[in-house]
Each structure stands twice: as structure tokens, then as C-alpha cells.
Design a protein around this motif. Structure first.
Motif, short mmCIF file in Angstrom:
data_model
loop_
_atom_site.label_atom_id
_atom_site.label_comp_id
_atom_site.label_asym_id
_atom_site.label_seq_id
_atom_site.Cartn_x
_atom_site.Cartn_y
_atom_site.Cartn_z
N MET A 256 0.84 -1.20 0.00
CA MET A 256 0.00 0.00 0.00
C MET A 256 0.88 1.25 0.00
O MET A 256 1.73 1.43 0.87
CB MET A 256 -0.92 -0.01 1.23
CG MET A 256 -1.90 1.15 1.25
SD MET A 256 -3.05 1.04 2.63
CE MET A 256 -3.96 -0.43 2.18
N ASN A 257 0.63 2.10 -0.98
CA ASN A 257 1.42 3.34 -1.16
C ASN A 257 2.92 3.05 -1.25
O ASN A 257 3.75 3.90 -0.89
CB ASN A 257 1.15 4.31 -0.01
CG ASN A 257 -0.29 4.77 0.04
OD1 ASN A 257 -0.94 4.92 -1.00
ND2 ASN A 257 -0.79 5.00 1.24
N GLY A 258 3.27 1.85 -1.72
CA GLY A 258 4.67 1.49 -1.89
C GLY A 258 5.40 1.22 -0.59
O GLY A 258 6.64 1.26 -0.56
N ALA A 259 4.67 0.89 0.48
CA ALA A 259 5.29 0.73 1.80
C ALA A 259 6.29 -0.42 1.81
O ALA A 259 7.39 -0.29 2.37
CB ALA A 259 4.21 0.50 2.85
N ARG A 260 5.93 -1.55 1.20
CA ARG A 260 6.80 -2.73 1.26
C ARG A 260 8.09 -2.53 0.46
O ARG A 260 9.19 -2.78 0.95
CB ARG A 260 6.04 -3.96 0.75
CG ARG A 260 4.91 -4.39 1.68
CD ARG A 260 4.14 -5.55 1.11
NE ARG A 260 3.20 -6.11 2.08
CZ ARG A 260 2.36 -7.11 1.82
NH1 ARG A 260 2.35 -7.67 0.61
NH2 ARG A 260 1.53 -7.54 2.77
N VAL A 261 7.93 -2.09 -0.77
CA VAL A 261 9.13 -1.94 -1.60
C VAL A 261 9.98 -0.77 -1.11
O VAL A 261 11.22 -0.82 -1.21
CB VAL A 261 8.73 -1.74 -3.09
CG1 VAL A 261 8.09 -0.39 -3.32
CG2 VAL A 261 9.93 -1.93 -3.99
N ASN A 262 9.37 0.25 -0.54
CA ASN A 262 10.15 1.39 -0.03
C ASN A 262 11.02 0.97 1.15
O ASN A 262 12.13 1.49 1.32
CB ASN A 262 9.21 2.52 0.38
CG ASN A 262 8.63 3.26 -0.82
OD1 ASN A 262 9.18 3.18 -1.92
ND2 ASN A 262 7.53 3.95 -0.62
#
Length: 439
Positions: A256-262
């Protein structure tokens, strides 16, 4: 009960993770060593330790002889008179257990016994640490930066120190002492000085393991990482596949909102990560791998593991990437040797046009289905993907004398000669109507 010994064994078992049985064996061996140093031999000496109370008994087996003059070896024989003091039932020829008082040992014998116990504890401690980290080989662990050893970095992993060699460091990364970082364990070797652990920050598996720890769907097997290509410190491409049609593989990795990849990008100090969908069709896979560039057409040969890709003129530099990085990573990700040309270059390049994979005589192909190029020597359907086509590709049509084009056959990229029709209004395409009027 020997409470002091029991407490010492409990502490060692808890702190060093060394079993009590191993420690009991070390104590027995140390007492035998002390007896050997004190008496010169210990072949007939036995040590018994009660595992519950920690009480121990050291005794020697001696043969009972009649008189003291008959004693040839004090360590192996005992006179009957002395034997009666130990046991009133002793008879000549009996084997008598004579207790040995450990307090009688000399300083050197005691020191040797102590060294035997300490050596055994050190060996077991190294063995425990080696086994513990050997199980974590090919996995990611968190360590604390200690110091620079030349150009290498010493990292404390908890119970052992690891070495991050210069060749396994990402260029541009600078670490400060006490800083916590994640590293990938390359190998664990057992040496006389303890386990030697080599770690890496550049290995592609580091990114894969970070995704496994961060993305729940990868950990439980719903999403698989089929392929990965990395240039450490700069860019990484991974191809993911979902075993559940209701789960978006790319979306699961992004979060969600790039949380994991960030979170993973932050751990990798800003390294860019491209996540694409895996596809069993080589054409689709190559198209996805070259993302974010738009692709006009892909001609893939599964046998030769080569692919020819056509991109719009303005997308050529994006498809190739800075210093060829995007194309290079895409080639590693797919396993294909990729040749990329723009539309203008492809017009005159053999192998980059649809006509190169089609026969000149179209009469033999009446009623053939789209994407069946078997006669052109190309195996597998769907290998020639036309991605993002918006009419930007110019197709050279063969000349027809007074012919018209049937609109239903346009999808395959070919042109077909049909008998002339009187009513030209049934052809809605303006270009065809103008050609008809001229004729």
C-alpha cells in the motif's frame, strides 16, 4: 550433592549452549588426564559422575597380591595387607577398586586437568556457533558494523564476527561503527580459530530474501519470485508470478502506497527496484522486462534464446537505458539475448519486420489464424507481441492491381488480394477508398 559444580554446569549450558553431557565427559577426561600425569599411567583408572547430584568418584582397579614384596607396579597391584584396609573381604587374586583422592594431585596435574576442561568448552562453543550460522547460510541476517580492517569491514552478528570483503561491498556505501545493516551470508567455514563467516551486500539473493521477509504473500508461497537481475547499488529487476489468480503479484510486492518496496529500497540505500510480471510467453516476458519503455513488437526465438525488439524512435534510449543498463538487466532477467532497434532502424533491418516471417505468396494462407507462424520457421504462438501499438508502425503493403482489402484480415499484419467489387462504400477505411477511386 556438589552444588557448586551443578550451578557452574547450568550457567555454561545456558550461556554457551553446551549440553551438560558434553561437560560431564570433559570433566571425566580431565580427571583421567590428571591421574596419568600424577601416576604416570591411567589405563586402570575409572571416573564415575552422578548426573543428578554431580558427585564424582575416581578409582583404580588393582590386583591383590600376597605381600608387599610381590608388588611389581604400585599402579596395578596392591598387597593383601593394604587391600584388607580397603575391603575386609579382599583375597589374593581379586580386583579391588581403590579410590583416588583428587586433592592428592599435584599443581601440574591440576593445571592440565583444568586446561582439558577449558579446551573442550572452547571446542564445543565453536562447534555450536558454527552449526548455528551454518544453518543460516544463504540467508539474510542483521549485524552491527564494528570497524574497518583495511578495505574490509568486520561485522558482529551476535555470537560471531563476519567479514564483509571489498569485493562484496556496494560501491559508494559507507558505514559507521555501531551501525546496523542487513547482510547475506555467502559461506560459513570451520577453522581452528572458530567459524569464518563471509557475507555480501551485492548478491542478488539479498534482494530476494528481503522481499521474502517483507512480503507475506512471498513467504507463504502465494507469490513466487521467478527471476532476478541486479546491479548492486544502481538497479534491480525482479519478475514475480502469482499462484492465486485473485492476488496481484506486483501489487503484493509494492504494498500500500509502496510501503513494502520502499522499506527494501531504504535498506539498500536508495537502489531502484523494478517489479514486473512473469510470463511463460517469451514475447510478453521480454516486453515486461524492458519496462518502463514501450514496445512496438517482439520477435523471440526460444531455440536460439534470442529476441529482436522494435520500439518507437523516442523510446529507444529509454529501452536501452543509461550505459545499456535497462537492456542488460532485461537480458539477465529473461535469459534472452536482446537486440533493440527503433522503428526507423527496423525498416531496413532483416528480422525486425513482420514480412521477414511471412511467405510472399498469400494465396497459400487463406483462412489461417493469427499468430500461427509455423511456416516461417518460428515456433510457438504469441511470440510476436505487438505492445502499445497506436499506428506508429508503417507496414509496407504489396502492390495490388485493382484489388481491395478485406478489413477482417487486417489483424495479422498481412494484405490480401480479393476480386474487385462494384460497391466501394463497404470499405470504411479512407485510405482504401481513395486507392479504389484512383483505380
Amino acid at each position: 550433592m556438589n552444588k557448586e559444580l551443578m550451578e557452574a554446569l547450568d550457567i555454561l549450558e545456558k550461556e554457551k549452549e553446551i549440553s551438560k553431557e558434553t561437560l560431564f565427559e570433559a570433566i571425566e577426561n580431565s580427571l583421567l588426564t590428571a591421574c596419568k600425569n600424577h601416576f604416570g599411567k591411567a589405563d586402570n583408572v575409572h571416573v564415575e559422575i552422578d548426573r543428578e547430584s554431580c558427585d564424582f568418584l575416581v578409582y583404580a582397579e588393582k590386583e591383590v597380591v600376597e605381600t608387599a614384596d610381590d608388588v611389581e607396579d604400585d599402579c596395578l597391584q596392591i598387597a593383601l595387607e593394604d587391600a584388607r584396609e580397603v575391603s575386609a573381604r579382599a583375597q589374593v587374586g581379586d580386583m579391588l577398586h581403590v579410590e583416588i583422592k583428587s586433592k592428592e594431585f599435584g599443581r601440574i596435574a591440576t593445571q592440565n586437568a583444568k586446561n582439558v576442561i577449558l579446551q573442550k568448552i572452547r571446542e564445543e562453543e565453536r562447534s555450536v556457533i558454527f552449526n548455528q550460522y551454518f544453518e543460516k547460510e544463504k540467508d539474510v541476517v542483521t549485524g552491527v558494523v564494528q570497524r574497518y580492517v583495511g578495505k574490509n569491514i568486520s561485522i558482529n552478528l551476535g555470537k560471531a564476527d563476519a567479514m564483509l570483503n571489498e569485493s562484496e561491498q556496494v560501491k559508494g556505501e559507507i558505514f559507521r561503527p555501531t551501525e546496523r545493516i542487513k547482510v547475506y551470508i555467502l559461506e560459513v567455514k570451520n577453522t581452528p580459530k572458530g567459524p569464518r563467516i563471509n557475507v555480501s551486500r551485492t548478491h542478488p539473493e539479498l534482494v530476494k530474501r528481503l522481499f521474502e521477509s517483507e512480503v507475506t504473500e512471498i513467504k507463504d508461497g502465494t507469490v513466487e519470485i521467478r527471476s532476478i537481475a541486479r546491479e548492486a547499488g544502481s538497479r534491480t529487476k525482479i519478475a514475480v508470478w502469482s499462484n492465486n489468480p485473485n492476488v496481484d503479484a506486483v501489487g503484493s510486492c509494492v504494498g500500500m502506497n509502496g510501503a513494502r518496496v520502499n522499506a527494501i529500497v531504504e535498506e539498500l540505500r536508495g537502489e531502484k527496484i523494478d517489479i514486473v510480471n512473469w510470463d511463460d510467453n517469451p514475447g510478453n516476458l521480454i516486453q515486461n522486462a524492458l519496462s518502463p519503455a514501450k514496445i512496438v513488437a517482439v520477435f523471440a526465438d526460444p531455440d536460439e534464446k534470442t529476441a529482436k525488439v522494435v520500439v518507437p524512435d523516442y523510446q529507444l534510449s529509454l529501452a536501452i537505458g543509461k550505459e545499456g543498463q535497462n537492456a542488460r538487466l532485461a537480458a539477465r532477467l529473461t535469459g534472452y539475448k536482446i537486440d533493440i532497434k527503433s522503428e526507423t532502424q527496423a525498416k531496413d533491418a532483416p528480422g525486425f519486420r513482420y514480412e521477414d516471417y511471412m511467405e510472399e505468396e498469400y494465396d497459400e494462407y487463406e483462412g489461417y489464424e493469427e499468430d500461427s507462424y509455423g511456416e516461417a520457421g518460428i515456433e510457438g504462438d504469441g511470440e510476436y507481441e505487438e505492445a502499445g501499438y497506436e499506428g506508429s508502425v508503417e507496414y509496407e503493403e504489396p502492390e495490388y492491381e485493382g484489388g481491395a482489402y478485406e478489413d477482417s484480415e487486417r489483424e495479422s499484419g498481412g494484405a490480401y488480394a480479393e476480386p474487385e467489387h462494384e460497391d466501394i462504400d463497404q470499405y470504411p477505411e479512407e485510405g482504401y477508398q481513395e486507392d479504389r477511386e484512383e483505380n
